[in-house]
Write a protein that holds these residues in place. Structure first.
Motif, PDB file in Angstrom:
ATOM      1  N   VAL A 129      74.887  19.400  37.516  1.00  0.00           N
ATOM      2  CA  VAL A 129      73.710  19.486  36.646  1.00  0.00           C
ATOM      3  C   VAL A 129      73.849  18.507  35.482  1.00  0.00           C
ATOM      4  CG1 VAL A 129      73.209  21.878  37.248  1.00  0.00           C
ATOM      5  CG2 VAL A 129      74.742  21.388  35.326  1.00  0.00           C
ATOM      6  N   THR A 130      72.733  18.195  34.856  1.00  0.00           N
ATOM      7  CA  THR A 130      72.683  17.261  33.724  1.00  0.00           C
ATOM      8  C   THR A 130      73.787  17.568  32.718  1.00  0.00           C
ATOM      9  OG1 THR A 130      70.291  17.121  33.983  1.00  0.00           O
ATOM     10  CG2 THR A 130      71.220  16.345  31.895  1.00  0.00           C
ATOM     11  N   LEU A 131      74.494  16.523  32.279  1.00  0.00           N
ATOM     12  CA  LEU A 131      75.613  16.724  31.352  1.00  0.00           C
ATOM     13  C   LEU A 131      75.143  17.115  29.960  1.00  0.00           C
ATOM     14  CD1 LEU A 131      78.646  16.541  30.707  1.00  0.00           C
ATOM     15  CD2 LEU A 131      78.313  14.096  30.244  1.00  0.00           C
ATOM     16  N   ASP A 132      74.164  16.399  29.406  1.00  0.00           N
ATOM     17  CA  ASP A 132      73.759  16.609  28.012  1.00  0.00           C
ATOM     18  C   ASP A 132      72.269  16.918  27.889  1.00  0.00           C
ATOM     19  OD1 ASP A 132      76.301  16.021  26.830  1.00  0.00           O
ATOM     20  OD2 ASP A 132      75.926  13.897  27.208  1.00  0.00           O
ATOM     21  N   GLY A 133      71.956  17.791  26.957  1.00  0.00           N
ATOM     22  CA  GLY A 133      70.576  17.969  26.536  1.00  0.00           C
ATOM     23  C   GLY A 133      69.765  19.036  27.239  1.00  0.00           C
ATOM     24  N   TRP A 134      70.232  19.494  28.393  1.00  0.00           N
ATOM     25  CA  TRP A 134      69.522  20.573  29.087  1.00  0.00           C
ATOM     26  C   TRP A 134      70.128  21.886  28.603  1.00  0.00           C
ATOM     27  CZ3 TRP A 134      69.482  21.339  35.159  1.00  0.00           C
ATOM     28  CH2 TRP A 134      68.617  22.405  35.467  1.00  0.00           C
ATOM     29  N   THR A 135      69.536  22.473  27.595  1.00  0.00           N
ATOM     30  CA  THR A 135      70.154  23.604  26.902  1.00  0.00           C
ATOM     31  C   THR A 135      70.173  24.884  27.730  1.00  0.00           C
ATOM     32  OG1 THR A 135      68.038  24.125  25.844  1.00  0.00           O
ATOM     33  CG2 THR A 135      69.550  22.677  24.638  1.00  0.00           C
ATOM     34  N   THR A 136      69.269  24.997  28.681  1.00  0.00           N
ATOM     35  CA  THR A 136      69.212  26.227  29.479  1.00  0.00           C
ATOM     36  C   THR A 136      69.716  26.006  30.904  1.00  0.00           C
ATOM     37  OG1 THR A 136      66.918  25.756  30.119  1.00  0.00           O
ATOM     38  CG2 THR A 136      67.270  27.111  28.145  1.00  0.00           C
ATOM     39  N   LYS A 137      70.503  24.961  31.100  1.00  0.00           N
ATOM     40  CA  LYS A 137      70.960  24.628  32.452  1.00  0.00           C
ATOM     41  C   LYS A 137      71.884  25.721  33.008  1.00  0.00           C
ATOM     42  CE  LYS A 137      74.960  21.950  30.838  1.00  0.00           C
ATOM     43  NZ  LYS A 137      75.523  20.588  30.718  1.00  0.00           N
ATOM     44  N   PRO A 138      71.962  25.832  34.333  1.00  0.00           N
ATOM     45  CA  PRO A 138      72.894  26.779  34.954  1.00  0.00           C
ATOM     46  C   PRO A 138      74.335  26.396  34.592  1.00  0.00           C
ATOM     47  CG  PRO A 138      71.319  25.933  36.555  1.00  0.00           C
ATOM     48  CD  PRO A 138      71.176  25.097  35.330  1.00  0.00           C
ATOM     49  N   GLN A 139      75.139  27.374  34.291  1.00  0.00           N
ATOM     50  CA  GLN A 139      76.514  27.112  33.894  1.00  0.00           C
ATOM     51  C   GLN A 139      77.427  26.969  35.115  1.00  0.00           C
ATOM     52  OE1 GLN A 139      77.303  26.591  30.530  1.00  0.00           O
ATOM     53  NE2 GLN A 139      75.069  26.578  30.569  1.00  0.00           N
ATOM     54  N   CYS A 140      78.629  26.433  34.855  1.00  0.00           N
ATOM     55  CA  CYS A 140      79.614  26.249  35.918  1.00  0.00           C
ATOM     56  C   CYS A 140      79.824  27.534  36.718  1.00  0.00           C
ATOM     57  CB  CYS A 140      80.948  25.811  35.326  1.00  0.00           C
ATOM     58  SG  CYS A 140      81.060  24.048  34.973  1.00  0.00           S
ATOM     59  N   LYS A 164      69.417  12.297  29.780  1.00  0.00           N
ATOM     60  CA  LYS A 164      69.714  13.304  28.772  1.00  0.00           C
ATOM     61  C   LYS A 164      68.500  14.203  28.556  1.00  0.00           C
ATOM     62  CE  LYS A 164      71.417  13.868  24.052  1.00  0.00           C
ATOM     63  NZ  LYS A 164      71.895  13.175  22.826  1.00  0.00           N
ATOM     64  N   GLY A 165      68.742  15.493  28.604  1.00  0.00           N
ATOM     65  CA  GLY A 165      67.673  16.455  28.407  1.00  0.00           C
ATOM     66  C   GLY A 165      66.860  16.765  29.649  1.00  0.00           C
ATOM     67  N   SER A 166      67.080  16.024  30.738  1.00  0.00           N
ATOM     68  CA  SER A 166      66.304  16.262  31.958  1.00  0.00           C
ATOM     69  C   SER A 166      66.853  17.474  32.700  1.00  0.00           C
ATOM     70  CB  SER A 166      66.354  15.036  32.872  1.00  0.00           C
ATOM     71  OG  SER A 166      67.671  14.819  33.348  1.00  0.00           O
ATOM     72  N   ARG A 167      65.988  18.126  33.437  1.00  0.00           N
ATOM     73  CA  ARG A 167      66.403  19.243  34.283  1.00  0.00           C
ATOM     74  C   ARG A 167      66.673  18.679  35.669  1.00  0.00           C
ATOM     75  NH1 ARG A 167      61.421  23.099  32.585  1.00  0.00           N
ATOM     76  NH2 ARG A 167      60.380  21.162  33.158  1.00  0.00           N
ATOM     77  N   HIS A 168      67.927  18.400  35.921  1.00  0.00           N
ATOM     78  CA  HIS A 168      68.311  17.599  37.087  1.00  0.00           C
ATOM     79  C   HIS A 168      69.498  18.254  37.783  1.00  0.00           C
ATOM     80  CE1 HIS A 168      68.560  13.214  38.691  1.00  0.00           C
ATOM     81  NE2 HIS A 168      69.142  14.032  39.547  1.00  0.00           N
ATOM     82  N   VAL A 169      69.388  18.419  39.086  1.00  0.00           N
ATOM     83  CA  VAL A 169      70.485  18.965  39.899  1.00  0.00           C
ATOM     84  C   VAL A 169      70.806  17.965  41.008  1.00  0.00           C
ATOM     85  CG1 VAL A 169      71.304  20.894  41.294  1.00  0.00           C
ATOM     86  CG2 VAL A 169      69.682  21.318  39.430  1.00  0.00           C
ATOM     87  N   ASP A 170      72.026  17.468  41.018  1.00  0.00           N
ATOM     88  CA  ASP A 170      72.509  16.534  42.032  1.00  0.00           C
ATOM     89  C   ASP A 170      73.163  17.356  43.143  1.00  0.00           C
ATOM     90  OD1 ASP A 170      72.470  13.884  42.654  1.00  0.00           O
ATOM     91  OD2 ASP A 170      74.199  13.323  41.461  1.00  0.00           O
ATOM     92  N   LEU A 171      72.708  17.197  44.381  1.00  0.00           N
ATOM     93  CA  LEU A 171      73.159  18.047  45.484  1.00  0.00           C
ATOM     94  C   LEU A 171      74.054  17.298  46.465  1.00  0.00           C
ATOM     95  CD1 LEU A 171      69.785  19.782  46.417  1.00  0.00           C
ATOM     96  CD2 LEU A 171      71.631  20.734  45.023  1.00  0.00           C
ATOM     97  N   THR A 172      74.876  18.045  47.174  1.00  0.00           N
ATOM     98  CA  THR A 172      75.577  17.471  48.315  1.00  0.00           C
ATOM     99  C   THR A 172      74.558  17.148  49.412  1.00  0.00           C
ATOM    100  OG1 THR A 172      75.997  19.737  49.039  1.00  0.00           O
ATOM    101  CG2 THR A 172      77.804  18.594  47.916  1.00  0.00           C
ATOM    102  N   LYS A 173      74.958  16.288  50.317  1.00  0.00           N
ATOM    103  CA  LYS A 173      74.020  15.804  51.332  1.00  0.00           C
ATOM    104  C   LYS A 173      73.507  16.933  52.224  1.00  0.00           C
ATOM    105  CE  LYS A 173      73.441  12.135  54.766  1.00  0.00           C
ATOM    106  NZ  LYS A 173      74.093  10.983  55.448  1.00  0.00           N
ATOM    107  N   ALA A 174      74.403  17.849  52.626  1.00  0.00           N
ATOM    108  CA  ALA A 174      73.979  18.951  53.497  1.00  0.00           C
ATOM    109  C   ALA A 174      72.945  19.827  52.811  1.00  0.00           C
ATOM    110  CB  ALA A 174      75.195  19.789  53.912  1.00  0.00           C
ATOM    111  N   ALA A 175      73.163  20.104  51.531  1.00  0.00           N
ATOM    112  CA  ALA A 175      72.229  20.954  50.791  1.00  0.00           C
ATOM    113  C   ALA A 175      70.864  20.275  50.678  1.00  0.00           C
ATOM    114  CB  ALA A 175      72.792  21.270  49.411  1.00  0.00           C
TER     115      ALA A 175
END
Length: 257
Positions: free
Chosen positions: A172-183, A209-220
């Motif tokens: 998930v986005t490193l910075d700025g997404w304050t409500t992002k899912p946690q580890c 920064k601040g974007s709501r972004h989720v980077d997925l594995t290829k299968a997902a």
């Protein structure tokens, strides 16, 4: 002689109960394995389901982006850099489960109906237990990553595990997404009514920064759309942790998962 017949009858019944319990236990093992396989495939919402904005649903874009292999501890796709430049003024762009070891002991003459029914109830419960989406949703951008980007997921400080293309995890986005899912939390992602569950195991420094972004594995990603797709519309919401575990899909369990 009557007491001998009684003893014989009890022994026969005890043997039948033991055989039934062993069969349920074996069946349970098969069910658990099949249960875990479902997390490596998309699931589908009922036709009657609607994405009502009043429940928090909103459309967002997902895409597959080019990859980067910089000498950095964070992920930074070249496409992410372009995305940051184009969106500088728009930043709105899982109970620890123990491994169960089945202990098989010979059923004595004192085996009770309660113990047998308890095994049946436990087996049935395992069939229906698992991840479930919960709460309101929000829009996110999703991408997919592979190769060296899979190495050293930041949610583990000591390394030792890395996902593969077949895992169901994300960053998930490193910075700025304050409500992002946690580890180590699980989330549900839906493209239309096709949905997957993934576990958060990494951060994405290359995401705007601040974007709501989720980077997925290829299968997902591939369960939601073809990797050749560009931008898609998806929804995200929190999910419960699975009751059964698969290290290949989600990585090692932790106290935070």
């Amino acid at each position: 002689m009557r007491w001998l017949a009684t003893v014989f009858t009890i022994q026969v019944l005890a043997s039948l109960v033991e055989a039934a319990i062993m069969n349920i236990t074996d069946t349970r093992g098969v069910v658990l394995r099949d249960n875990l396989k479902r997390y490596a495939k998309a699931h589908y919402l009922p036709e009657s389901h609607s994405f009502d904005p009043r429940d928090g649903w909103e459309p967002v874009n997902i895409s597959n982006m080019n990859y980067k292999y910089l000498a950095s501890s964070h992920k930074d796709h070249s496409f992410h850099k372009a995305l940051r430049r184009s969106s500088q003024n728009n930043t709105s762009a899982g109970v620890r489960t123990s491994r169960h070891r089945e202990k098989h002991t010979k059923t004595s003459n004192t085996t009770t109906t309660t113990g047998f029914l308890g095994t049946v109830v436990s087996s049935l419960a395992s069939i229906f237990a698992g991840c479930m989406g919960k709460g309101p949703s929000e829009g996110v951008t999703i991408t997919w990553y592979t190769g060296h980007d899979l190495e050293n997921p930041s949610c583990w400080s000591n390394g030792g595990w890395a996902p593969t293309d077949k895992s169901f995890v994300g960053a998930v986005t490193l910075d700025g997404w304050t409500t992002k899912p946690q580890c180590f939390k699980f989330i549900e992602l839906c493209n239309g009514k096709t949905c997957i569950f993934i576990r958060v195991v990494d951060t994405c420094a290359g995401c705007a920064k601040g974007s709501r972004h989720v980077d997925l594995t290829k299968a997902a990603f591939s369960e939601l759309a073809s990797p050749d797709e560009g931008v898609l519309t998806v929804q995200m919401r929190q999910a419960t942790d699975p009751d059964n575990w698969d290290n290949d899909l989600w990585g090692p369990q932790t106290a935070k998962s």
